[in-house]
Design a protein around this motif. Structure first.
Motif, PDB file in Angstrom:
ATOM      1  N   TRP A 170      -8.889   4.436   1.679  1.00  0.00           N
ATOM      2  CA  TRP A 170      -8.345   3.385   0.783  1.00  0.00           C
ATOM      3  C   TRP A 170      -6.813   3.344   0.757  1.00  0.00           C
ATOM      4  N   GLY A 171      -6.200   4.202   1.443  1.00  0.00           N
ATOM      5  CA  GLY A 171      -4.729   4.165   1.493  1.00  0.00           C
ATOM      6  C   GLY A 171      -4.078   5.255   0.665  1.00  0.00           C
ATOM      7  N   ASP A 221       0.815  -1.209   0.000  1.00  0.00           N
ATOM      8  CA  ASP A 221       0.000   0.000   0.000  1.00  0.00           C
ATOM      9  C   ASP A 221       0.849   1.259   0.000  1.00  0.00           C
ATOM     10  N   ASN A 222       2.008   1.196   0.611  1.00  0.00           N
ATOM     11  CA  ASN A 222       2.866   2.379   0.713  1.00  0.00           C
ATOM     12  C   ASN A 222       3.983   2.398  -0.340  1.00  0.00           C
ATOM     13  N   LEU A 259      -6.645  11.062  -5.577  1.00  0.00           N
ATOM     14  CA  LEU A 259      -8.029  11.038  -6.051  1.00  0.00           C
ATOM     15  C   LEU A 259      -8.976  11.575  -4.991  1.00  0.00           C
ATOM     16  N   ALA A 260      -8.650  11.259  -3.722  1.00  0.00           N
ATOM     17  CA  ALA A 260      -9.487  11.781  -2.628  1.00  0.00           C
ATOM     18  C   ALA A 260      -9.362  13.284  -2.519  1.00  0.00           C
ATOM     19  N   GLN A 271     -22.289  13.507  -4.534  1.00  0.00           N
ATOM     20  CA  GLN A 271     -21.750  12.189  -4.140  1.00  0.00           C
ATOM     21  C   GLN A 271     -20.632  12.414  -3.158  1.00  0.00           C
ATOM     22  N   ASP A 272     -20.574  11.587  -2.140  1.00  0.00           N
ATOM     23  CA  ASP A 272     -19.541  11.713  -1.103  1.00  0.00           C
ATOM     24  C   ASP A 272     -18.357  10.812  -1.469  1.00  0.00           C
ATOM     25  N   TYR A 273     -17.243  11.474  -1.683  1.00  0.00           N
ATOM     26  CA  TYR A 273     -16.022  10.723  -2.002  1.00  0.00           C
ATOM     27  C   TYR A 273     -15.053  10.665  -0.820  1.00  0.00           C
ATOM     28  N   ASP A 274     -15.513  10.956   0.370  1.00  0.00           N
ATOM     29  CA  ASP A 274     -14.601  10.948   1.523  1.00  0.00           C
ATOM     30  C   ASP A 274     -14.108   9.553   1.857  1.00  0.00           C
TER      31      ASP A 274
END
Length: 928
Positions: free
Chosen positions: A911-912, A866-867, A918-919, A903-906
Motif C-alpha cells: 500500500w505504499g 504517496d511519498n 502498520l505493516a 490473518q495475513d497483513y502482508d
C-alpha cells in the motif's frame, strides 16, 4: 493792611533768588511771552513831586519781563491805561502827569509783534511804597501772608463804563475796550470753609431794574465745572473747593448781568483768577540711583556726573527752586569729602586728589535735593544715591614674580611650552592696562622661541617655534621684558621687576640619519646593463656624541631597477633603464631609500628617507611608426584623393624627426602605382601615381627613418581600400563592398548560406507542428467518458444519518492553518499534529496541458502524494476533543482488537510508505 503791600511781600518772599557762581541751572524749553501773568510794581516815594508823578518818570527799577526766543521779533507794548505805559526794555513809566497814586492802580499790558499776529497779555499793578512791619520768613509767616491775601481780595467788582483810549507811546492805536478788572488771587490747598466768597459782582443799574448775575467759562459751566458759582441776585461769587495749582494755575471766567427778561444790561467782563502756589510738592529725582565714573588719579575739579531733580511747584518762585547738597560719602578714603556738587545744576566734581582704583573702586554718594532754594527750615527735601565708579588707568606696571626662570626642551621639537612666566599686575584684569605683552630682548638671535600670553592667567608661555639642535646649542640664556598692551600713564615708570632671565636646557635625542643631498640627481644614458654602479647614496648620523652604525634599505622602486648596498649605500642596477618606461616622468626616474641607525644608549631606532632621481639621457632605441594603419582612396586619381601620413617616435630629440618617407623598390607595383612625398618633418602624403586603379584592398609598405645617429628605420604597411567614388569623392555602397575584397563568387556563397539557414528554420517549424499533432492524438489512461478533469469536486464535510442531523460541520472540517487553535475554546474540534519537516515538491501542472500529458501528470502526482509524509492524514498522534455524553450507537468497548483466527497483513506492504509502519506492526515475523 493794603492788599498791594501784602502781594508785594509775597512776591519778594517767593520771587527772590540768589545766583550761584558754581554753574547755571537747567532751563526749561523756551516759550515766548511774559514771564508772569501778574506783576506788582512798587513805586518809590522818591519819584514823587509832592503828591504828583511827572510825565515820562520811570516809576521803578522793576521791569516787565518778556521772553523773545527768536531774538529777532520786534515787539511793542500797549497799555490799557493812558496814564501809564511800558518801554521796550520793560520799564514802567508815566506817560502823563499823575496827580495822586494813593490807591493802587491796575492795568493790562499787551505785547504784539509788528509783523506777528500773536498777542500776549499780562496785568501790572502799581502801588506806592509803604513801610509795613515785615513778617518773619517762616512757614507760619508765609501762611499768614497767604491768609491775608485770601481775605483781602477786592470785595466789589463793578461793571465799568465804556471810554475812548488814546494812542500809546509806540504809536499803535488801541481799539475801544472795557476796563480791565484786576485779577483775583486764590491760594491753593485752602482749608475753607467752603463755599468761600471771593468777590461781589455789581452793576450800577441794579437800583433801577432787577439784575440777574451769572458766570461762564472753564471752572464754572465748563469742565472742570462747579469750582466757581455766583449768587444770581446778590452777585456774590464763591469758590466751592480747594484748588491745586499743579492741576490748573489760572481760570478765565466771564461775568454777565441781564434783566429779568434776560436782556443784557452790561457788557460781560473778564475775570482772571490766579491760583497762588504753595510749597506742597517735594523735589523728585529722575532716578533713584545714578551711575557715574571718573578716572583714578583725576585732578580736583574733574567732572564726574550730574543728578537732576524736578519740583512740580512754580519754578519762578522759591517753592520750585531746587538746590543740591551731598549728605554722605562712603567710604571715607582717603578723605571724607572727595566730591562736591553744584547746588543749582547738580554737577558732581572732584575736590581732592588721591583717587586710586586699586584701593577704592567705587564710592556711594547720598545727594539731597531741597526746594525753597535749599532752605532746610521750611523747604521740602528728597534724596538719591550716586554710585561713582573709579575707572582704571595703567598706573601699575606688570612685575614678574621671580628674577630667573628655567626650563628644558628636547631637540627637534616645535610648539612645545618650555616654561610659564608668571606676572603680577594690580590694574583691572582683562583690560589693556592688565594684559601682558612679553618680548625676548636677547639670547635668541635665530628666533627659536616666542612668548604667547595666556588670556586667562596672563602668564607668558615660552614656546619653541623653530627646532633647536643639541649638537649646536646645549643651552640658551634669554632676557625677557614684560609690558602692557596700553602705555603706562603719564609719570609712571617701568618697574625693575618687569625684566627677568630664562635659562633653557636642550635635551639630546636620537636623531635619524640625514642624507646630505636630498633629493639627489644623477644623469645616465638609458639602456645601461644590469649590475652597473650608479652612485653611492650615503646618509650621515647627526648624533656626533653617540657612535652608531647606519644601515640602508630600499623603500620605493616602482620599476624594480635598482638595489642598494646595506652598509655603504652603493646603488647598482638590476635591469636595463628604459627612458620610455611608464615609470619615467619627464625623463626622470625616482626611487626612495631608507637609512636607519642601531639606536644605541637605550634610544629607539631612528630612520630617515632619501630620494634618488635618475635623469635618463635618450638613445635612439625606438624606430618610428606610421599612422593611420588603414585608409581609402578613389579608383580614379583626383586632386583630393590622397592619404596623409604621420610618423611618431617614442624617443626624444634629436632621435626623432624630421623623418624620411620612401616606398620600397620591391614589389615593383608599389612604386609603379603609388608615390609618396613629405609635407613637413613629421608628415607625408601618399597618392596614386596612375590615373586609374582597380577597386580592391591594397597593402602599401612604407619605409620611414628617424634622424638619430645612426638612424633607425621601420617598414610599416598601410592597408588602402580603393573604391569607386561619387561626385563628392566619397566611396559608394557597391564600391565599398568591392573595395572590401568580395568578388562575385563570395557573394554567391553568402547567398547560398542564407538560403540553407532559412530552410533549416522552416524544417524545424514543420517538425514542431507534427509533434504537436502527435501529442493531441495520444489516448488518455482512462476512458474519456469517465474523465472528470472539468468537474473535480472537493468533499471536506461529513454528516450523520437521519437520526444525527443536529451537528456542527465545522467540527469535521480540516483547518487551513493553526491560528484558530490558540483562541479556540476547550472541547471544540480535533486537530491532527502535522510533522515538522520540509514539504515535498509536487509537479506543476501546465496552464495549457496537452491531452497526452494527463496520464503522466496524474502518475507523477500520485507518486509524490504517496511519498509525502506531510500530507493528511498524518501518521501521528491524533487529538480528539470531548464530544458530549450519550450516544444512540451504543458502546463499542466490547470490540476486541485481537482475533483468534490468523490473518495475513502482508498486503499492507503493497500500500505504499504511508502503511509501512502498520505493516511492520501486523505483518510478518514472530512476536518477541
Amino acid at each position: 493792611m493794603n492788599i498791594g503791600c501784602v502781594i508785594l511781600a509775597c512776591t519778594l518772599l517767593v520771587g527772590t533768588s540768589s545766583g550761584s557762581k558754581a554753574g547755571q541751572p537747567l532751563k526749561p524749553p523756551c516759550r515766548p511771552g511774559f514771564s508772569q501773568n501778574f506783576y506788582t510794581v512798587i513805586v518809590s516815594r522818591d519819584v514823587l513831586h509832592g503828591q504828583k508823578i511827572l510825565k515820562d518818570t520811570t516809576l521803578s527799577s522793576e521791569r516787565v519781563k518778556f521772553e523773545d526766543c527768536q531774538h529777532s521779533r520786534e515787539v511793542g507794548f500797549v497799555s490799557s491805561d493812558p496814564k501809564f505805559s511800558v518801554r521796550p526794555d520793560g520799564t514802567v513809566y508815566a506817560e502823563q502827569e499823575v496827580a495822586n497814586l494813593s490807591e493802587p492802580v491796575q492795568f493790562m499790558v499787551t505785547a504784539r509783534g509788528l509783523h506777528d499776529p500773536h498777542i500776549w497779555e499780562t496785568t501790572v499793578k502799581l502801588a506806592l511804597a509803604r513801610h509795613p512791619h515785615p513778617l518773619p520768613l517762616t512757614k507760619v509767616g508765609i501762611e499768614e501772608m497767604l491768609s491775608r491775601v485770601w481775605y483781602s481780595q477786592p470785595r466789589v467788582i463793578k461793571f465799568p463804563r465804556r471810554h475812548q483810549r488814546g494812542s500809546s507811546a509806540n504809536g499803535l492805536r488801541r481799539q475801544k475796550r472795557d476796563w480791565v478788572i484786576p485779577p483775583i488771587n486764590v491760594p491753593e490747598n485752602s482749608r475753607g470753609p467752603f463755599p468761600h466768597m471771593l468777590v461781589r459782582i455789581r452793576s450800577d443799574q441794579d437800583k433801577e431794574v432787577g439784575i440777574r448775575y451769572s458766570i461762564t467759562g472753564a471752572g464754572a459751566d465748563q469742565p472742570p465745572s462747579g469750582i466757581y458759582n455766583i449768587d444770581p441776585i446778590s452777585g456774590n461769587m464763591f469758590v466751592t473747593q480747594p484748588l491745586d495749582r499743579e492741576e490748573r494755575a489760572s481760570f478765565h471766567l466771564r461775568a454777565h448781568a441781564v434783566d429779568m427778561n434776560g436782556n443784557q444790561v452790561e457788557n460781560p467782563i473778564d475775570l482772571y483768577i490766579y491760583v497762588i502756589d504753595m510749597n506742597d510738592n517735594r523735589p523728585e529725582f529722575q532716578n533713584q540711583v545714578y551711575n557715574g565714573s571718573v578716572a583714578e588719579g583725576s585732578k580736583p575739579g574733574s567732572s564726574v556726573m550730574q543728578v537732576t531733580a524736578t519740583d512740580s511747584d512754580d519754578s519762578t518762585t522759591a517753592n520750585g527752586m531746587v538746590r543740591y547738597r551731598i549728605l554722605s560719602q562712603t567710604p571715607h578714603s582717603p578723605i571724607p569729602n572727595m566730591f562736591t556738587i553744584n547746588s543749582e545744576t547738580g554737577d558732581i566734581v572732584t575736590v581732592a586728589a588721591g583717587l586710586d582704583r586699586e584701593k577704592v573702586s567705587q564710592y556711594t554718594i547720598i545727594v539731597q535735593a531741597t526746594d525753597m532754594e535749599g532752605n532746610l527750615n521750611f523747604g521740602l527735601s528728597n534724596t538719591a544715591t550716586a554710585l561713582i565708579s573709579i575707572t582704571d588707568i595703567n598706573d601699575n606696571p606688570p612685575e614678574l614674580t621671580v628674577r630667573t626662570f628655567s626650563g628644558e626642551v628636547p631637540e627637534n621639537k616645535v610648539n612645545v611650552v618650555v616654561t610659564n612666566l608668571t606676572v603680577v599686575d594690580r590694574d583691572q584684569p582683562h583690560t589693556p592696562n592688565w594684559n601682558a605683552v612679553y618680548r625676548i630682548v636677547s639670547g635668541d638671535p635665530s628666533g627659536h622661541f616666542t612668548i604667547r600670553t595666556n588670556p586667562i592667567t596672563n602668564e607668558g608661555m615660552l614656546t619653541v617655534v623653530k627646532p633647536v639642535d643639541f649638537e649646536m646649542n646645549r643651552a640658551f640664556m634669554l632676557t625677557v621684558v614684560v609690558s602692557n598692551q596700553a602705555h603706562l600713564a603719564s609719570g609712571i615708570q617701568s618697574s625693575l621687576q618687569s625684566t627677568a632671565g630664562v635659562t633653557i636646557s636642550v635635551q639630546d635625542v636620537n636623531e635619524p640619519p640625514v642624507f646630505p643631498i636630498n633629493p639627489k640627481m644623477i644623469r645616465f644614458e638609458e639602456g645601461v646593463p644590469a649590475g652597473t654602479t650608479l652612485t653611492v647614496f650615503a646618509a650621515q648620523d647627526p648624533d656626533h656624541f653617540i657612535h652608531q652604525t647606519v644601515r640602508y634599505s630600499k623603500l620605493s622602486d616602482p620599476a624594480n631597477w635598482l638595489k642598494i648596498n646595506k652598509t655603504n649605500g652603493q646603488i647598482t642596477t638590476m635591469a636595463l633603464l628604459d627612458r620610455e618606461s611608464m615609470y619615467v616622468k619627464d625623463n626622470v626616474y625616482e626611487a626612495t631609500f631608507l637609512a636607519f641607525d642601531n639606536g644605541k644608549s637605550g634610544s629607539p631606532q631612528a630612520s630617515g628617507t632619501g630620494t634618488l632621481q635618475i635623469y635618463l639621457i635618450d638613445v635612439n632605441d625606438n624606430a618610428p611608426v606610421l599612422i593611420p594603419q588603414e585608409a581609402q582612396v578613389c579608383e580614379h586619381a583626383r586632386p583630393n584623393s590622397r592619404i596623409n601620413i604621420t610618423a611618431s617616435d617614442a624617443d626624444a630629440d634629436p632621435n626623432v624627426g624630421p623623418f624620411v618617407f620612401e616606398l620600397p623598390s620591391f614589389p615593383a607595383s608599389v612604386r609603379r602605382n603609388w608615390t609618396i612625398s613629405r609635407l613637413s618633418g613629421d608628415y607625408a602624403q601618399l597618392r596614386l601615381r596612375i590615373p586609374y586603379l582597380e577597386a580592391g584592398v591594397y597593402e602599401i609598405p612604407v619605409i620611414v627613418s628617424d634622424s638619430g645617429n645612426p638612424p633607425l628605420s621601420n617598414r610599416s604597411v598601410i592597408r588602402v581600400k580603393v573604391c569607386p567614388c561619387d561626385d563628392n569623392g566619397d566611396c559608394s555602397a557597391t564600391g565599398a563592398v568591392a573595395a572590401a575584397g568580395l568578388g562575385t563568387g563570395a557573394i554567391i556563397a553568402i547567398l547560398i548560406c542564407i538560403i540553407i539557414l532559412l530552410s533549416m528554420v522552416l524544417l524545424f517549424v514543420v517538425w514542431m507542428k507534427r509533434r504537436e499533432k502527435e501529442r493531441q492524438a495520444k489516448p488518455l489512461l482512462i476512458d474519456p467518458e469517465d474523465d472528470v478533469r472539468d468537474n473535480i469536486l472537493k468533499y471536506d464535510e461529513e454528516g450523520g444519518g437521519e437520526e444525527d442531523q443536529d451537528y456542527d460541520l465545522s467540527q469535521l472540517q480540516q483547518p487551513e492553518s493553526l491560528d484558530h487553535i490558540i483562541s479556540k475554546p476547550a472541547g471544540v474540534r480535533r486537530v491532527d499534529e502535522r510533522p515538522v519537516i520540509a514539504e515535498s515538491q509536487y509537479p506543476v501542472r501546465p496552464s495549457l496541458p496537452h491531452p497526452g500529458d494527463i496520464g503522466d501528470f496524474i502518475n507523477d502526482g500520485l507518486r509524490a502524494a504517496d511519498n509525502d509524509p506531510t500530507a493528511p492524514p498524518y501518521d501521528s498522534l491524533l487529538v480528539f476533543d470531548y464530544e458530549g455524553s450519550g450516544s444512540t450507537a451504543g458502546s463499542v468497548s466490547s470490540l476486541n482488537s485481537t482475533s483468534s483466527d490468523d490473518q495475513d497483513y502482508d498486503y499492507l506492504n503493497d500500500w505504499g510508505p504511508r502503511f509501512k509502519k502498520l505493516a511492520d506492526l501486523y505483518g510478518g515475523g514472530d512476536d518477541d
